[in-house]
Design a protein around this motif. Structure first.
Motif, PDB file in Angstrom:
ATOM      1  N   LYS A 251      20.729  17.757  13.686  1.00 48.84           N
ATOM      2  CA  LYS A 251      19.563  17.335  12.900  1.00 48.84           C
ATOM      3  C   LYS A 251      18.740  18.538  12.436  1.00 48.84           C
ATOM      4  CE  LYS A 251      20.195  12.897  13.311  1.00 48.84           C
ATOM      5  NZ  LYS A 251      20.470  12.047  12.182  1.00 48.84           N
ATOM      6  N   ASN A 252      19.277  19.747  12.661  1.00 51.48           N
ATOM      7  CA  ASN A 252      18.627  20.991  12.219  1.00 51.48           C
ATOM      8  C   ASN A 252      17.257  21.226  12.850  1.00 51.48           C
ATOM      9  OD1 ASN A 252      20.704  21.983  10.451  1.00 51.48           O
ATOM     10  ND2 ASN A 252      20.154  20.308   9.073  1.00 51.48           N
ATOM     11  N   VAL A 253      17.095  20.782  14.084  1.00 50.97           N
ATOM     12  CA  VAL A 253      15.833  21.001  14.795  1.00 50.97           C
ATOM     13  C   VAL A 253      15.924  22.295  15.613  1.00 50.97           C
ATOM     14  CG1 VAL A 253      14.182  20.031  16.455  1.00 50.97           C
ATOM     15  CG2 VAL A 253      15.394  18.521  14.864  1.00 50.97           C
ATOM     16  N   VAL A 254      17.118  22.591  16.137  1.00 52.92           N
ATOM     17  CA  VAL A 254      17.343  23.831  16.868  1.00 52.92           C
ATOM     18  C   VAL A 254      18.535  24.556  16.260  1.00 52.92           C
ATOM     19  CG1 VAL A 254      16.424  22.901  19.041  1.00 52.92           C
ATOM     20  CG2 VAL A 254      18.892  22.860  18.624  1.00 52.92           C
ATOM     21  N   VAL A 255      18.622  25.834  16.547  1.00 60.81           N
ATOM     22  CA  VAL A 255      19.772  26.636  16.136  1.00 60.81           C
ATOM     23  C   VAL A 255      20.311  27.356  17.366  1.00 60.81           C
ATOM     24  CG1 VAL A 255      19.098  26.952  13.736  1.00 60.81           C
ATOM     25  CG2 VAL A 255      18.297  28.569  15.435  1.00 60.81           C
ATOM     26  N   GLY A 256      21.614  27.562  17.364  1.00 66.81           N
ATOM     27  CA  GLY A 256      22.249  28.294  18.443  1.00 66.81           C
ATOM     28  C   GLY A 256      22.875  29.557  17.898  1.00 66.81           C
TER      29      GLY A 256
ATOM     30  N   THR B 162      29.431  35.539  25.284  1.00 67.57           N
ATOM     31  CA  THR B 162      30.035  34.220  25.486  1.00 67.57           C
ATOM     32  C   THR B 162      28.981  33.127  25.661  1.00 67.57           C
ATOM     33  OG1 THR B 162      30.158  34.597  27.871  1.00 67.57           O
ATOM     34  CG2 THR B 162      32.104  35.193  26.559  1.00 67.57           C
ATOM     35  N   THR B 163      27.732  33.509  25.608  1.00 71.58           N
ATOM     36  CA  THR B 163      26.625  32.575  25.815  1.00 71.58           C
ATOM     37  C   THR B 163      26.010  32.178  24.479  1.00 71.58           C
ATOM     38  OG1 THR B 163      26.120  33.662  27.912  1.00 71.58           O
ATOM     39  CG2 THR B 163      24.393  32.287  26.975  1.00 71.58           C
ATOM     40  N   VAL B 164      25.690  30.885  24.356  1.00 71.54           N
ATOM     41  CA  VAL B 164      24.964  30.416  23.183  1.00 71.54           C
ATOM     42  C   VAL B 164      23.494  30.310  23.561  1.00 71.54           C
ATOM     43  CG1 VAL B 164      24.670  28.556  21.501  1.00 71.54           C
ATOM     44  CG2 VAL B 164      26.953  29.127  22.333  1.00 71.54           C
ATOM     45  N   VAL B 165      22.651  30.964  22.782  1.00 76.43           N
ATOM     46  CA  VAL B 165      21.209  30.955  23.020  1.00 76.43           C
ATOM     47  C   VAL B 165      20.577  30.077  21.951  1.00 76.43           C
ATOM     48  CG1 VAL B 165      19.121  32.353  23.132  1.00 76.43           C
ATOM     49  CG2 VAL B 165      21.264  33.241  24.066  1.00 76.43           C
ATOM     50  N   TYR B 166      19.756  29.129  22.391  1.00 75.26           N
ATOM     51  CA  TYR B 166      19.128  28.182  21.476  1.00 75.26           C
ATOM     52  C   TYR B 166      17.682  28.552  21.207  1.00 75.26           C
ATOM     53  CZ  TYR B 166      23.162  25.197  21.761  1.00 75.26           C
ATOM     54  OH  TYR B 166      24.433  24.716  21.656  1.00 75.26           O
ATOM     55  N   SER B 167      17.246  28.226  19.997  1.00 75.51           N
ATOM     56  CA  SER B 167      15.853  28.437  19.608  1.00 75.51           C
ATOM     57  C   SER B 167      15.450  27.335  18.642  1.00 75.51           C
ATOM     58  CB  SER B 167      15.673  29.809  18.958  1.00 75.51           C
ATOM     59  OG  SER B 167      16.476  29.918  17.806  1.00 75.51           O
TER      60      SER B 167
END
Length: 110
Positions: free
Chosen positions: A59-64, A69-74
């Motif tokens: 829904k385009n509220v967060v981005v990764g 090897t880690t995905v960081v979300y914001s």
């Protein structure tokens, strides 16, 4: 207001319409976090957090973003933090009104 904007708003608020997603957004309002960090802070199993992050991402509220090897979300838009703050103020106002109403009813009964 045009129909497309109303539809966008409805879809955006649907993305927020889950307690775990709200908690994730509150945590991301404090700063970027990995799935493991979010899991640890929430105390929820990984699949539940990952599932809710996928919805927020779709829904385009967060981005990764990948960090090794880690995905960081914001938060995609920092204004989401303001939206959550306003929602809390609305809740607090509603709660204060309800408490006042109950106090008035109690005073009349005495």
């Amino acid at each position: 207001m045009n129909l497309e904007l109303q539809q966008f708003k409805a879809e955006f608020f649907k993305a927020l319409a889950h307690p775990l997603r709200i908690r994730i957004l509150e945590l991301l309002s404090e700063g970027d976090k990995s799935v493991n960090e979010i899991q640890s802070l929430i105390g929820s199993e990984g699949s539940a957090v990952s599932q809710q992050l996928a919805i927020l991402r779709n829904k385009n509220v967060v981005v990764g973003s990948k960090d090794g090897t880690t995905v960081v979300y914001s938060l995609r838009d920092p204004l989401v933090k303001d939206l959550l703050s306003v929602a809390k103020q609305i809740f607090d106002n509603h709660l204060a009104g309800t408490i006042s109403l109950l106090e008035n009813i109690r005073a009349k009964d005495l």
